[in-house]
Scaffold this motif. Structure first.
Motif, PDB file in Angstrom:
ATOM      1  N   UNK A  90      17.407   7.565  -5.921  1.00 30.04           N
ATOM      2  CA  UNK A  90      17.337   8.866  -6.599  1.00 30.04           C
ATOM      3  C   UNK A  90      16.022   9.055  -7.369  1.00 30.04           C
ATOM      4  N   UNK A  91      15.533   8.001  -8.005  1.00 27.76           N
ATOM      5  CA  UNK A  91      14.265   8.121  -8.731  1.00 27.76           C
ATOM      6  C   UNK A  91      13.126   8.422  -7.764  1.00 27.76           C
ATOM      7  N   UNK A  92      13.162   7.831  -6.597  1.00 27.73           N
ATOM      8  CA  UNK A  92      12.141   8.103  -5.597  1.00 27.73           C
ATOM      9  C   UNK A  92      12.161   9.547  -5.137  1.00 27.73           C
ATOM     10  N   UNK A  93      13.339  10.144  -5.121  1.00 27.06           N
ATOM     11  CA  UNK A  93      13.466  11.543  -4.708  1.00 27.06           C
ATOM     12  C   UNK A  93      12.804  12.492  -5.704  1.00 27.06           C
ATOM     13  N   UNK A  94      12.629  12.065  -6.960  1.00 26.51           N
ATOM     14  CA  UNK A  94      11.960  12.905  -7.957  1.00 26.51           C
ATOM     15  C   UNK A  94      10.570  13.318  -7.492  1.00 26.51           C
ATOM     16  N   UNK A  95       9.916  12.435  -6.759  1.00 23.03           N
ATOM     17  CA  UNK A  95       8.542  12.677  -6.338  1.00 23.03           C
ATOM     18  C   UNK A  95       8.429  13.805  -5.313  1.00 23.03           C
ATOM     19  N   UNK A 101       2.545  12.685 -11.369  1.00 18.23           N
ATOM     20  CA  UNK A 101       2.235  12.265 -12.743  1.00 18.23           C
ATOM     21  C   UNK A 101       3.427  12.479 -13.674  1.00 18.23           C
ATOM     22  N   UNK A 102       4.137  13.592 -13.499  1.00 22.40           N
ATOM     23  CA  UNK A 102       5.330  13.847 -14.312  1.00 22.40           C
ATOM     24  C   UNK A 102       6.432  12.846 -13.974  1.00 22.40           C
ATOM     25  N   UNK A 103       6.642  12.624 -12.695  1.00 24.21           N
ATOM     26  CA  UNK A 103       7.675  11.673 -12.279  1.00 24.21           C
ATOM     27  C   UNK A 103       7.356  10.276 -12.793  1.00 24.21           C
ATOM     28  N   UNK A 104       6.093   9.864 -12.696  1.00 23.05           N
ATOM     29  CA  UNK A 104       5.691   8.546 -13.203  1.00 23.05           C
ATOM     30  C   UNK A 104       6.022   8.412 -14.684  1.00 23.05           C
ATOM     31  N   UNK A 105       5.630   9.411 -15.465  1.00 25.99           N
ATOM     32  CA  UNK A 105       5.877   9.363 -16.905  1.00 25.99           C
ATOM     33  C   UNK A 105       7.372   9.318 -17.202  1.00 25.99           C
ATOM     34  N   UNK A 147      18.576  23.008 -10.128  1.00 27.82           N
ATOM     35  CA  UNK A 147      19.817  22.304  -9.795  1.00 27.82           C
ATOM     36  C   UNK A 147      19.546  20.989  -9.073  1.00 27.82           C
ATOM     37  N   UNK A 148      18.681  21.009  -8.077  1.00 24.11           N
ATOM     38  CA  UNK A 148      18.370  19.794  -7.316  1.00 24.11           C
ATOM     39  C   UNK A 148      17.724  18.739  -8.202  1.00 24.11           C
ATOM     40  N   UNK A 149      16.792  19.176  -9.043  1.00 32.54           N
ATOM     41  CA  UNK A 149      16.113  18.249  -9.943  1.00 32.54           C
ATOM     42  C   UNK A 149      17.106  17.610 -10.907  1.00 32.54           C
ATOM     43  N   UNK A 150      17.996  18.417 -11.503  1.00 35.89           N
ATOM     44  CA  UNK A 150      18.993  17.865 -12.440  1.00 35.89           C
ATOM     45  C   UNK A 150      19.917  16.885 -11.741  1.00 35.89           C
ATOM     46  N   UNK A 151      20.356  17.206 -10.528  1.00 35.58           N
ATOM     47  CA  UNK A 151      21.241  16.300  -9.781  1.00 35.58           C
ATOM     48  C   UNK A 151      20.529  14.983  -9.474  1.00 35.58           C
ATOM     49  N   UNK A 152      19.279  15.074  -9.080  1.00 34.06           N
ATOM     50  CA  UNK A 152      18.497  13.885  -8.785  1.00 34.06           C
ATOM     51  C   UNK A 152      18.300  13.048 -10.053  1.00 34.06           C
ATOM     52  N   UNK A 153      17.972  13.699 -11.165  1.00 34.51           N
ATOM     53  CA  UNK A 153      17.746  13.007 -12.421  1.00 34.51           C
ATOM     54  C   UNK A 153      19.019  12.341 -12.922  1.00 34.51           C
ATOM     55  N   UNK A 155      21.485  11.269 -11.073  1.00 36.20           N
ATOM     56  CA  UNK A 155      21.725  10.118 -10.185  1.00 36.20           C
ATOM     57  C   UNK A 155      20.782   8.968 -10.539  1.00 36.20           C
ATOM     58  N   UNK A 156      19.528   9.276 -10.849  1.00 37.51           N
ATOM     59  CA  UNK A 156      18.576   8.227 -11.213  1.00 37.51           C
ATOM     60  C   UNK A 156      18.973   7.553 -12.515  1.00 37.51           C
ATOM     61  N   UNK A 157      19.475   8.322 -13.469  1.00 35.40           N
ATOM     62  CA  UNK A 157      19.888   7.771 -14.758  1.00 35.40           C
ATOM     63  C   UNK A 157      21.153   6.948 -14.674  1.00 35.40           C
ATOM     64  N   UNK A 158      21.970   7.202 -13.676  1.00 33.46           N
ATOM     65  CA  UNK A 158      23.230   6.464 -13.565  1.00 33.46           C
ATOM     66  C   UNK A 158      23.075   5.182 -12.745  1.00 33.46           C
ATOM     67  N   UNK A 159      21.929   4.974 -12.213  1.00 26.62           N
ATOM     68  CA  UNK A 159      21.676   3.804 -11.363  1.00 26.62           C
ATOM     69  C   UNK A 159      21.520   2.553 -12.168  1.00 26.62           C
TER      70      UNK A 159
END
Length: 159
Positions: A90-95, A101-105, A147-153, A155-159
């Protein structure tokens, strides 16, 4: 590869400053790789190869003013390639949803838990730049159409 019997092995001695740099950054690099690459061994190899790339150009990296930025560029190139060839996260999907740069931070600060200063040091930039990137990321996240960004975020936070 093992040396042929009777042939002397080649010993490579790395510069002390390169070794210190690796010791300082390796754990964060590995955590970052595991956030983006699902396969443990692939993530480990990607970090090893990125550090190998850096070792090969260490003198040039030191000559620049932002050695950590050069190292980060090498690392992210290797990690993103590994993420494309391995199972993503999920974190990879943020990109695919926000600028890198935002995703990295966001990954370094929120998922890995680095401070603003630690994130800036890792990226090879200024703390004010990181703060700005995180604020922009938060604004995107809070946009009602994201919506997609929040769902991805989430999922990344719950990993």
């Amino acid at each position: 590869m093992r040396p042929t019997p009777g042939v002397a092995a080649i010993t490579v001695v790395l510069p002390a400053d390169f070794t210190a740099f690796c010791q300082l950054h390796h754990d964060v690099y590995q955590h970052y790789a595991h956030q983006l690459v699902a396969d443990h061994d692939t993530a480990v190899r990607a970090v090893q190869h990125a550090l190998g790339d850096l070792a090969a150009s260490w003198t040039q990296a030191l000559a620049g003013h932002h050695t950590t930025a050069i190292a980060w560029a090498s690392l992210t190139r290797r990690i993103h390639h590994a993420a494309r060839t391995s199972c993503g996260t999920p974190a990879g999907a943020l990109y695919h949803l926000v600028p890198a740069a935002e995703a990295d931070a966001a990954v370094l600060h929120h998922l890995i838990g680095l401070s603003i200063t630690g994130t800036a040091d890792t990226l090879g930039t200024e703390p004010t730049t990181v703060t700005s990137l995180l604020q922009t990321f938060e604004r995107r996240l809070n946009d009602t159409a994201a919506t997609s960004l929040r769902a991805c975020w989430t999922a990344a936070n719950s990993r």
